[in-house]
Design a protein around this motif. Structure first.
Motif, PDB file in Angstrom:
ATOM      1  N   ILE A 124      18.665  31.222  27.177  1.00 27.74           N
ATOM      2  CA  ILE A 124      16.912  30.811  27.129  1.00 27.74           C
ATOM      3  C   ILE A 124      16.293  29.932  28.190  1.00 27.74           C
ATOM      4  CG2 ILE A 124      16.307  31.842  24.944  1.00 27.74           C
ATOM      5  CD1 ILE A 124      15.466  28.900  23.874  1.00 27.74           C
ATOM      6  N   ALA A 125      17.590  28.856  28.514  1.00 27.91           N
ATOM      7  CA  ALA A 125      17.688  28.215  29.612  1.00 27.91           C
ATOM      8  C   ALA A 125      18.784  27.882  30.719  1.00 27.91           C
ATOM      9  CB  ALA A 125      16.885  26.557  29.048  1.00 27.91           C
ATOM     10  N   PRO A 126      18.571  27.298  31.049  1.00 26.44           N
ATOM     11  CA  PRO A 126      20.199  26.811  32.459  1.00 26.44           C
ATOM     12  C   PRO A 126      20.846  25.854  31.423  1.00 26.44           C
ATOM     13  CG  PRO A 126      18.117  26.687  34.251  1.00 26.44           C
ATOM     14  CD  PRO A 126      17.650  26.728  32.721  1.00 26.44           C
ATOM     15  N   ALA A 127      22.051  25.362  31.339  1.00 23.73           N
ATOM     16  CA  ALA A 127      22.553  24.055  31.441  1.00 23.73           C
ATOM     17  C   ALA A 127      22.136  23.689  29.993  1.00 23.73           C
ATOM     18  CB  ALA A 127      21.979  22.692  31.713  1.00 23.73           C
ATOM     19  N   THR A 128      22.549  25.538  29.087  1.00 22.56           N
ATOM     20  CA  THR A 128      23.063  24.937  27.442  1.00 22.56           C
ATOM     21  C   THR A 128      24.154  25.399  26.912  1.00 22.56           C
ATOM     22  OG1 THR A 128      21.675  27.172  27.583  1.00 22.56           O
ATOM     23  CG2 THR A 128      19.725  25.715  27.077  1.00 22.56           C
ATOM     24  N   GLY A 129      25.030  25.879  27.941  1.00 18.81           N
ATOM     25  CA  GLY A 129      26.432  26.162  27.097  1.00 18.81           C
ATOM     26  C   GLY A 129      26.998  25.064  27.443  1.00 18.81           C
ATOM     27  N   SER A 130      28.803  24.752  27.940  1.00 23.33           N
ATOM     28  CA  SER A 130      29.152  23.757  28.329  1.00 23.33           C
ATOM     29  C   SER A 130      28.708  22.449  29.275  1.00 23.33           C
ATOM     30  CB  SER A 130      30.825  24.341  28.670  1.00 23.33           C
ATOM     31  OG  SER A 130      31.280  25.146  27.363  1.00 23.33           O
ATOM     32  N   THR A 131      27.923  23.228  30.185  1.00 20.81           N
ATOM     33  CA  THR A 131      27.067  21.928  30.719  1.00 20.81           C
ATOM     34  C   THR A 131      26.327  20.729  30.143  1.00 20.81           C
ATOM     35  OG1 THR A 131      26.915  23.515  32.662  1.00 20.81           O
ATOM     36  CG2 THR A 131      25.610  21.541  32.899  1.00 20.81           C
ATOM     37  N   ALA A 180      30.865  32.105  34.970  1.00 22.81           N
ATOM     38  CA  ALA A 180      30.264  31.976  33.083  1.00 22.81           C
ATOM     39  C   ALA A 180      30.793  31.376  31.932  1.00 22.81           C
ATOM     40  CB  ALA A 180      30.524  33.077  32.392  1.00 22.81           C
ATOM     41  N   GLY A 181      31.623  30.085  32.978  1.00 20.67           N
ATOM     42  CA  GLY A 181      32.286  29.290  32.319  1.00 20.67           C
ATOM     43  C   GLY A 181      33.006  29.728  31.041  1.00 20.67           C
ATOM     44  N   ALA A 182      33.288  29.161  30.295  1.00 14.58           N
ATOM     45  CA  ALA A 182      34.367  29.769  28.876  1.00 14.58           C
ATOM     46  C   ALA A 182      34.064  31.074  28.301  1.00 14.58           C
ATOM     47  CB  ALA A 182      34.066  28.995  27.491  1.00 14.58           C
ATOM     48  N   TRP A 183      33.382  32.340  29.168  1.00 14.68           N
ATOM     49  CA  TRP A 183      32.942  33.515  28.793  1.00 14.68           C
ATOM     50  C   TRP A 183      33.739  34.106  30.512  1.00 14.68           C
ATOM     51  CZ3 TRP A 183      29.110  29.957  27.721  1.00 14.68           C
ATOM     52  CH2 TRP A 183      29.345  29.573  25.688  1.00 14.68           C
ATOM     53  N   ALA A 184      33.784  33.751  31.629  1.00  7.43           N
ATOM     54  CA  ALA A 184      33.986  34.169  32.624  1.00  7.43           C
ATOM     55  C   ALA A 184      35.434  35.431  32.372  1.00  7.43           C
ATOM     56  CB  ALA A 184      35.138  32.928  33.428  1.00  7.43           C
ATOM     57  N   GLY A 185      36.083  35.305  31.484  1.00 10.42           N
ATOM     58  CA  GLY A 185      37.561  35.730  31.426  1.00 10.42           C
ATOM     59  C   GLY A 185      36.594  36.989  30.517  1.00 10.42           C
ATOM     60  N   GLN A 186      35.462  37.224  29.851  1.00  9.88           N
ATOM     61  CA  GLN A 186      34.774  38.226  28.818  1.00  9.88           C
ATOM     62  C   GLN A 186      33.935  39.292  30.362  1.00  9.88           C
ATOM     63  OE1 GLN A 186      32.488  37.222  25.126  1.00  9.88           O
ATOM     64  NE2 GLN A 186      34.938  36.552  24.298  1.00  9.88           N
ATOM     65  N   VAL A 187      32.836  38.662  31.020  1.00 13.13           N
ATOM     66  CA  VAL A 187      32.638  38.771  32.057  1.00 13.13           C
ATOM     67  C   VAL A 187      33.931  39.540  33.100  1.00 13.13           C
ATOM     68  CG1 VAL A 187      31.039  38.374  33.858  1.00 13.13           C
ATOM     69  CG2 VAL A 187      30.771  37.205  31.650  1.00 13.13           C
ATOM     70  N   ALA A 188      34.589  38.876  33.678  1.00  9.79           N
ATOM     71  CA  ALA A 188      35.960  39.626  34.286  1.00  9.79           C
ATOM     72  C   ALA A 188      35.671  41.210  33.882  1.00  9.79           C
ATOM     73  CB  ALA A 188      36.689  39.080  34.507  1.00  9.79           C
ATOM     74  N   ALA A 189      35.792  41.312  32.280  1.00  9.66           N
ATOM     75  CA  ALA A 189      37.059  42.415  31.689  1.00  9.66           C
ATOM     76  C   ALA A 189      35.646  42.756  32.141  1.00  9.66           C
ATOM     77  CB  ALA A 189      37.388  41.928  30.349  1.00  9.66           C
ATOM     78  N   LEU A 190      34.488  42.967  32.092  1.00 12.26           N
ATOM     79  CA  LEU A 190      33.540  44.461  31.710  1.00 12.26           C
ATOM     80  C   LEU A 190      33.590  44.459  32.998  1.00 12.26           C
ATOM     81  CD1 LEU A 190      30.304  42.185  30.348  1.00 12.26           C
ATOM     82  CD2 LEU A 190      31.466  43.532  29.195  1.00 12.26           C
ATOM     83  N   ALA A 191      34.094  44.515  34.072  1.00 13.72           N
ATOM     84  CA  ALA A 191      34.300  45.085  35.493  1.00 13.72           C
ATOM     85  C   ALA A 191      35.743  45.267  35.645  1.00 13.72           C
ATOM     86  CB  ALA A 191      34.553  43.927  36.398  1.00 13.72           C
ATOM     87  N   GLY A 192      36.599  45.639  34.376  1.00 18.92           N
ATOM     88  CA  GLY A 192      38.455  45.627  34.417  1.00 18.92           C
ATOM     89  C   GLY A 192      38.809  44.412  35.214  1.00 18.92           C
ATOM     90  N   LEU A 193      38.473  43.985  35.206  1.00 19.84           N
ATOM     91  CA  LEU A 193      39.306  42.694  36.083  1.00 19.84           C
ATOM     92  C   LEU A 193      40.050  41.866  35.164  1.00 19.84           C
ATOM     93  CD1 LEU A 193      36.895  42.032  39.049  1.00 19.84           C
ATOM     94  CD2 LEU A 193      38.942  43.253  38.695  1.00 19.84           C
TER      95      LEU A 193
END
Length: 387
Positions: free
Chosen positions: A47-54, A209-222
């Motif tokens: 719901i806001a920027p910088a609320t994950g790992s940052t 996407a930080g710690a979720w970057a692998g999951q985001v890439a997988a959505l595109a088959g990467l």
């Protein structure tokens, strides 16, 4: 998650670049891309920027790394932070205590840092105790750099998001990416939002996407080798007088600590703590204390304020280096992820580099060591100075 079908969306929003993630790296990329006149759309699931790992970072910035590319990225970023009031840069310094087995390589790294113009001091262990008291038995040496310090990751991120918006970028919060596909030489992203499903299209996607970057890439088959690893930040009760310690790293145990106003904050990586586990791991605290007492017996006097402790995620790669650059075989897909704990330290430089490369210009720092192809080619070099 990768197998989710495309959603049924009512509208399609066009952009030049979609930035996935509004943490400090995504914000830096959005700002620099928007400054170049590109239509930038930032998609953030929170719901806001910088609320994950940052927002959960320990906020350190340093030039003391074992690999030259990391020294250059951090030095360029620190230079920008020093000139940015919103960054809240404080040069409290970084001190490394180094055991005999690691001393030769660490000293060589320090000399490399000095050769790049970094004000790194090579110290005898006893001299280092004048900065931070320690039992130096087993240490061969220490290094200290007064340029290193801490910043305000939230302040930096919000400054860049505001700048990106002023330059024409749009930020979509509470916008969770659910499906990605390549269609007609553009990337099509569908996301769940508070208002329902929405579709976004652009020539470029920046995977920040930080710690979720692998999951985001997988959505595109990467396949992008980024995995989450939970890290604890423990905090002492208020101390009187307030401590004044630089960010200190014991390379014998992996312990780190530094002053934070009237408290001491500290931590130690648990190599088994991978994945998206949540919450503070209180069972790990005993191991942290045992490690601390090996060289810092004064830790025995510290009590913990559980309300002041927190946790967050590292976005780790096999060699503890980020993955930077366009994805081979996936035109327009640009990775800016996998920083393994030094995303805050390098975000300013990375934002500039992403904008340069998407514009077809050479990066101002050579990114060859950070391309994803290094894993398949066997050319990866592990960054040793990661905690």
């Amino acid at each position: 998650m990768p197998d989710e079908p495309m959603l049924s969306a009512r509208t399609t929003t066009q952009a030049d670049v979609l930035v996935v993630g509004a943490g400090i790296v995504g914000a830096a990329c959005a700002r620099r891309l928007a400054d170049r006149g590109l239509r930038v759309l930032v998609l953030e699931r929170e719901i806001a920027p910088a609320t994950g790992s940052t927002g959960r970072s320990a906020a350190g910035v340093r030039v003391q790394f074992s690999e030259e590319v990391n020294v250059r990225l951090s030095a360029a970023s620190i230079a920008e932070y020093r000139a940015m009031p919103e960054a809240g840069y404080r040069p409290i310094g970084y001190l490394f205590y180094v055991p005999q087995a690691q001393w030769s390589a660490h000293r060589d790294a320090a000399r490399m840092q000095q050769g790049l113009g970094m004000p790194v001091e090579i110290l005898e262990p006893v001299a280092a105790t004048r900065i931070v008291p320690a039992d130096v038995d087993g240490y061969a040496g220490a290094t200290y750099c007064a340029l290193d310090g801490v910043v305000d990751p939230h302040g930096i991120t919000m400054h860049w998001i505001a700048g990106a918006r002023a330059a024409g970028a749009t930020t979509k919060l509470n916008c969770a990416v659910r499906a990605i596909e390549r269609r007609d030489e553009r990337w099509r992203v569908e996301a769940a939002t508070a208002g329902g499903a929405e579709t976004f299209e652009a020539r470029w996607i920046v995977n920040a996407a930080g710690a979720w970057a692998g999951q985001v890439a997988a959505l595109a088959g990467l396949q992008v080798p980024v995995q989450p690893a939970r890290r604890m930040v423990y905090a002492s009760a208020p101390l009187a007088p307030a401590p004044s310690y630089p960010l200190t790293i014991d390379l014998d145990t992996g312990l780190w600590f530094r002053s934070e106003r009237e408290r001491l904050i500290f931590g130690l990586a648990n190599p088994a703590d991978t994945g998206f586990a949540e919450g503070v791991d209180w069972t790990w605290l005993e191991t942290v204390y045992e490690s601390a007492l090996r060289h810092f017996p004064w830790f025995e006097t510290l009590s913990i304020d559980r309300r002041a402790c927190w946790w967050g995620y590292y976005e780790t790669t096999p060699d503890h280096h980020p993955v930077i650059g366009e994805m081979p075989g996936a035109p327009g897909w640009y990775n800016a992820c996998g920083f393994s704990g030094h995303g805050v330290q390098q975000a300013a430089a990375i934002g500039r580099i992403v904008a340069q490369e998407i514009a077809g210009e050479p990066a101002f720092i050579d990114m060859a060591p950070l391309r994803i192809g290094r894993f398949a080619q066997g050319t990866a070099h592990v960054e040793r100075l990661v905690v």
